[in-house]
Design an enzyme around this catalytic site. Structure first.
Site, PDB file in Angstrom:
ATOM      1  N   LEU A  30      30.723  32.381  20.563  1.00 33.46           N
ATOM      2  CA  LEU A  30      31.300  32.691  21.866  1.00 33.46           C
ATOM      3  C   LEU A  30      32.713  32.146  22.031  1.00 33.46           C
ATOM      4  O   LEU A  30      33.421  32.553  22.957  1.00 33.46           O
ATOM      5  CB  LEU A  30      30.397  32.149  22.979  1.00 33.46           C
ATOM      6  CG  LEU A  30      29.001  32.769  23.042  1.00 33.46           C
ATOM      7  CD1 LEU A  30      28.221  32.204  24.223  1.00 33.46           C
ATOM      8  CD2 LEU A  30      29.085  34.286  23.148  1.00 33.46           C
ATOM      9  N   ASP A  95      22.712  27.415  40.124  1.00 32.84           N
ATOM     10  CA  ASP A  95      22.856  26.963  41.510  1.00 32.84           C
ATOM     11  C   ASP A  95      24.157  26.204  41.726  1.00 32.84           C
ATOM     12  O   ASP A  95      24.576  25.986  42.866  1.00 32.84           O
ATOM     13  CB  ASP A  95      21.670  26.080  41.905  1.00 32.84           C
ATOM     14  CG  ASP A  95      21.519  24.856  41.014  1.00 32.84           C
ATOM     15  OD1 ASP A  95      21.685  24.989  39.782  1.00 32.84           O
ATOM     16  OD2 ASP A  95      21.224  23.765  41.535  1.00 32.84           O
ATOM     17  N   TYR A 118      32.268  23.245  35.724  1.00 35.47           N
ATOM     18  CA  TYR A 118      31.095  23.990  35.258  1.00 35.47           C
ATOM     19  C   TYR A 118      30.732  25.099  36.240  1.00 35.47           C
ATOM     20  O   TYR A 118      30.575  26.266  35.852  1.00 35.47           O
ATOM     21  CB  TYR A 118      29.913  23.045  35.063  1.00 35.47           C
ATOM     22  CG  TYR A 118      28.600  23.757  34.835  1.00 35.47           C
ATOM     23  CD1 TYR A 118      28.377  24.465  33.665  1.00 35.47           C
ATOM     24  CD2 TYR A 118      27.594  23.741  35.803  1.00 35.47           C
ATOM     25  CE1 TYR A 118      27.172  25.148  33.455  1.00 35.47           C
ATOM     26  CE2 TYR A 118      26.391  24.402  35.607  1.00 35.47           C
ATOM     27  CZ  TYR A 118      26.193  25.111  34.435  1.00 35.47           C
ATOM     28  OH  TYR A 118      25.007  25.784  34.246  1.00 35.47           O
TER      29      TYR A 118
END
Length: 282
Positions: A30, A95, A118
């Site tokens: 990635l 979340d 993040y």
């Protein structure tokens, strides 16, 4: 997408009746632009589940470029590569796209306002996926744990093996989610989702603080006759982390249950299963 993470490993264990191709390095890197397109064209899957992510919340504050590369840019590339072959994509999010200021359970349309790198990188990943592929599902989950890899429940379990007392944050509340339960739901979803672009929340039933979650791990250890550490509650400000975490990030999963008839088990039952597996592996 992803092979070594706890969700990918849980999917591999649960998907015995499916042809699951779990991709990681060297087939999929990635951090390398173009890698996702090459991998998807090579294997030609019916659906892509992107379970790969940079998940080190504190580390992201030090490596923001790497976090955004993996969580945002690569996520968009995966979705775009899938669209080129008319393949739907399920993208796992978090979340941590919320700031924790809402006291009740969060619905999908709640205002996003991530506190750290993040969360910002994951939110940008959501945006890139939805823009790149109309056949997408953004699936936000929370506080994932399992007997695989590194996670809060496993860390607490292992710490109790050698320590008599643990300090655990008591003012962060969320939705603990078993990777095994999440995997079962994803597998069941494959026959029920029509590929329509959407965002859903999916997490373990019920809510808990980090402190309550740690206490439950100790309760299960006690029932199994294992050493139990004393758990002391502390405030978030007393924990030496680089990144701010949302104080309250409980996910309302009623939309997912309504549309697909799937509800994850109550978190205490799933914690017990994971602790029992950890104990059996001693």
């Amino acid at each position: 997408m992803g092979r070594s993470g706890q969700l990918a490993r849980s999917l591999a264990e649960r998907a015995s009746k499916l042809e699951l191709i779990a991709l990681g390095r060297p087939e999929l890197d990635l951090e390398c632009p173009g890698s996702a397109d090459a991998a998807i064209r090579q294997f030609g899957p019916h659906i892509v589940i992107n379970a790969a992510a940079y998940t080190d919340v504190d580390g992201a504050e030090v490596e923001p470029g790497r976090a955004f590369r993996i969580n945002a840019e690569a996520a968009g590339e995966i979705a775009s590569a899938a669209r080129a072959l008319d393949i739907p994509v399920i993208h796992l999010s978090t979340d941590y796209v919320f700031d924790g200021s809402v006291t009740g359970a969060l619905i999908e349309d709640a205002r996003t306002a991530p506190l750290g790198v993040y969360g910002r990188s994951k939110l940008e990943g959501e945006e890139q996926v939805s823009a790149a592929n109309p056949k997408h599902m953004i699936l936000r989950t929370a506080w994932i744990y399992s007997h695989f890899g590194r996670n809060f429940v496993k860390s607490i379990y292992e710490a109790a093996e050698s320590r008599g007392e643990l300090s655990v944050v008591a003012d962060q509340r969320g939705s603990p989610t078993s990777a095994m339960d999440l995997s079962d739901a994803l597998i069941a979803l494959l026959d029920r989702w029509d590929g329509q672009g959407s965002t859903y929340h999916l997490a373990g039933s019920g809510e808990a603080s980090r402190y309550e979650l740690a206490c439950e791990v100790m309760a299960v250890r006690n029932r199994l006759g294992l050493h139990v550490a004393k758990v002391e509650p502390i405030e978030s400000d007393d924990w030496p982390g680089r990144a701010k975490r949302p104080r309250i990030s409980i996910l309302d999963c009623s939309k997912f249950e309504r549309d697909f008839g799937i509800r994850l088990p109550e978190w205490r039952n799933s914690v017990a299963e994971v602790v029992q597996r950890l104990a059996a592996a001693r």
